[in-house]
Design a protein around this motif. Structure first.
Motif, short mmCIF file in Angstrom:
data_model
loop_
_atom_site.label_atom_id
_atom_site.label_comp_id
_atom_site.label_asym_id
_atom_site.label_seq_id
_atom_site.Cartn_x
_atom_site.Cartn_y
_atom_site.Cartn_z
N ASN A 60 0.83 -1.20 0.00
CA ASN A 60 0.00 0.00 0.00
C ASN A 60 0.87 1.25 0.00
OD1 ASN A 60 -2.40 1.49 0.07
ND2 ASN A 60 -2.39 1.58 2.29
N SER A 61 0.31 2.33 -0.54
CA SER A 61 0.96 3.63 -0.50
C SER A 61 -0.13 4.68 -0.36
CB SER A 61 1.77 3.87 -1.78
OG SER A 61 2.39 5.12 -1.71
N ASP A 62 0.07 5.63 0.55
CA ASP A 62 -0.92 6.68 0.76
C ASP A 62 -0.18 7.99 0.99
OD1 ASP A 62 -3.63 7.60 1.01
OD2 ASP A 62 -3.32 7.75 3.17
N LYS A 63 -0.82 9.11 0.62
CA LYS A 63 -0.18 10.41 0.84
C LYS A 63 -1.21 11.45 1.25
CE LYS A 63 -0.11 11.67 -4.06
NZ LYS A 63 0.75 12.05 -5.17
N TRP A 64 -0.69 12.49 1.93
CA TRP A 64 -1.51 13.60 2.39
C TRP A 64 -0.86 14.89 1.88
CZ3 TRP A 64 -5.91 13.31 5.50
CH2 TRP A 64 -6.41 14.53 5.94
N LYS A 65 -1.64 15.68 1.17
CA LYS A 65 -1.12 16.92 0.57
C LYS A 65 -0.98 18.00 1.64
CE LYS A 65 -2.13 20.14 -3.18
NZ LYS A 65 -3.07 20.45 -4.27
N LEU A 66 0.18 18.63 1.69
CA LEU A 66 0.45 19.74 2.60
C LEU A 66 0.83 20.95 1.74
CD1 LEU A 66 2.60 17.79 5.19
CD2 LEU A 66 0.35 18.78 5.63
N PRO A 67 -0.14 21.80 1.40
CA PRO A 67 0.16 22.94 0.53
C PRO A 67 0.67 24.16 1.32
CG PRO A 67 -2.20 22.80 0.89
CD PRO A 67 -1.58 21.64 1.62
N TYR A 68 1.66 23.93 2.17
CA TYR A 68 2.23 24.98 3.02
C TYR A 68 3.74 24.78 3.11
CZ TYR A 68 -2.43 23.78 4.76
OH TYR A 68 -3.73 23.41 4.85
N PRO A 69 4.46 25.84 3.40
CA PRO A 69 5.89 25.65 3.71
C PRO A 69 6.04 24.80 4.98
CG PRO A 69 5.41 27.96 3.29
CD PRO A 69 4.09 27.25 3.37
N VAL A 70 7.02 23.90 4.98
CA VAL A 70 7.29 23.03 6.13
C VAL A 70 8.63 23.43 6.75
CG1 VAL A 70 7.82 20.65 6.82
CG2 VAL A 70 5.95 21.10 5.23
N TYR A 71 8.65 23.62 8.06
CA TYR A 71 9.89 24.00 8.73
C TYR A 71 10.45 22.88 9.63
CZ TYR A 71 7.18 24.88 12.96
OH TYR A 71 6.36 24.73 14.05
N GLN A 72 9.68 21.82 9.86
CA GLN A 72 10.15 20.75 10.74
C GLN A 72 9.41 19.46 10.40
OE1 GLN A 72 12.39 19.34 12.77
NE2 GLN A 72 12.24 20.78 14.45
N PHE A 73 10.13 18.33 10.48
CA PHE A 73 9.54 17.01 10.25
C PHE A 73 10.22 16.02 11.18
CE2 PHE A 73 9.82 13.05 7.45
CZ PHE A 73 8.61 12.56 7.87
N GLN A 74 9.42 15.40 12.06
CA GLN A 74 9.93 14.39 12.97
C GLN A 74 8.90 13.26 13.07
OE1 GLN A 74 10.91 16.04 16.81
NE2 GLN A 74 12.72 17.06 16.01
N THR A 75 9.35 12.12 13.57
CA THR A 75 8.44 11.02 13.81
C THR A 75 8.64 10.48 15.21
OG1 THR A 75 10.00 9.41 12.91
CG2 THR A 75 8.38 10.31 11.37
N GLY A 76 7.60 9.86 15.73
CA GLY A 76 7.64 9.24 17.05
C GLY A 76 6.25 8.81 17.45
N ASP A 77 6.15 7.97 18.45
CA ASP A 77 4.86 7.47 18.92
C ASP A 77 4.27 8.48 19.92
OD1 ASP A 77 2.64 6.01 19.63
OD2 ASP A 77 3.76 4.46 20.71
N VAL A 78 3.55 9.45 19.41
CA VAL A 78 2.99 10.54 20.22
C VAL A 78 1.91 10.05 21.17
CG1 VAL A 78 1.72 12.73 20.13
CG2 VAL A 78 3.55 12.29 18.50
N ASP A 79 0.99 9.21 20.66
CA ASP A 79 -0.18 8.81 21.45
C ASP A 79 0.01 7.51 22.23
OD1 ASP A 79 -0.16 7.20 19.22
OD2 ASP A 79 -2.19 7.69 18.58
N GLY A 80 1.20 6.91 22.16
CA GLY A 80 1.50 5.74 22.97
C GLY A 80 0.82 4.46 22.55
N ASN A 81 0.39 4.36 21.29
CA ASN A 81 -0.27 3.14 20.84
C ASN A 81 0.68 2.15 20.18
OD1 ASN A 81 0.24 4.38 18.39
ND2 ASN A 81 -1.87 4.30 17.67
N GLY A 82 1.97 2.45 20.17
CA GLY A 82 2.96 1.56 19.58
C GLY A 82 3.18 1.75 18.09
N ILE A 83 2.47 2.69 17.49
CA ILE A 83 2.61 2.97 16.06
C ILE A 83 3.18 4.37 15.89
CG2 ILE A 83 1.39 3.18 13.85
CD1 ILE A 83 -0.76 1.30 15.05
#
Length: 185
Positions: A60-83
């Motif tokens: 599978n492949s999915d994308k979300w359009k962000l029509p704005y300038p981006v100044y930061q990109f990070q990843t991590g399990d914010v909500d604690g569900n293991g994903i």
């Protein structure tokens, strides 16, 4: 004299061949694209104000359009569900704040699809930057925000069911250099 002219022609020919090889190896669209990959999420830059947040898995492949300038990109399990979740800093106005400013958007991986978890219009003060922090037993989002006095504060937030909940100030009324250093600590 004949050798000098021949040498100049040879340099010019090598320059032309280099340019042709460079531009034939990538079309214009691929030349503009820049991809930043972090975990299962990646951020594809089309131009300065058009990005795509993508998830690609084996089937599978999915994308979300962000029509704005981006100044930061990070990843991590914010909500604690293991994903893993994606934290994107965008510059845009919102429905509740018509001034273009730094915003924090959090996206989740919902069964291989990019879906918004939280599209923040603002934290407690105007946002300057943020950082995802994972400690042994918990996760936090640390932010640098601008105080009304013009100085800066560093705060921590945690995920609470439907949004970010303030936990504590790490420092208030500080200069920008100290605030950024504390953000990265």
């Amino acid at each position: 004299m004949f050798c000098i002219v021949l040498q100049e022609n040879l340099r010019f020919c090598l320059f032309i061949i280099s340019c042709v090889l460079l531009f034939s190896s990538c079309n214009k669209k691929n030349f503009l694209k820049k991809e930043i990959k972090k975990g299962s999420f990646s951020l594809l830059k089309e131009n300065d104000s058009l990005y795509y947040l993508t998830i690609t898995s084996a089937n599978n492949s999915d994308k979300w359009k962000l029509p704005y300038p981006v100044y930061q990109f990070q990843t991590g399990d914010v909500d604690g569900n293991g994903i893993e979740d994606a934290l994107i800093g965008v510059i845009k106005p919102t429905r509740f704040d018509s001034i273009k400013a730094n915003r924090l958007f959090i996206f989740k991986n919902y069964r291989g699809l990019v879906r918004p978890l939280w599209l923040g219009s603002r934290l407690s003060q105007p946002l300057v930057n943020f950082s995802f922090k994972k400690k042994e037993k918990y996760t936090r989002i640390r932010s640098v925000e601008r105080e009304k006095s013009g100085k800066y504060l560093v705060a921590e937030y945690k995920w609470r069911k439907f949004g970010l909940e303030f936990t504590k100030y790490l420092r208030r009324e500080t200069d920008s250099i100290s605030a950024i250093a504390l953000l990265e600590k």
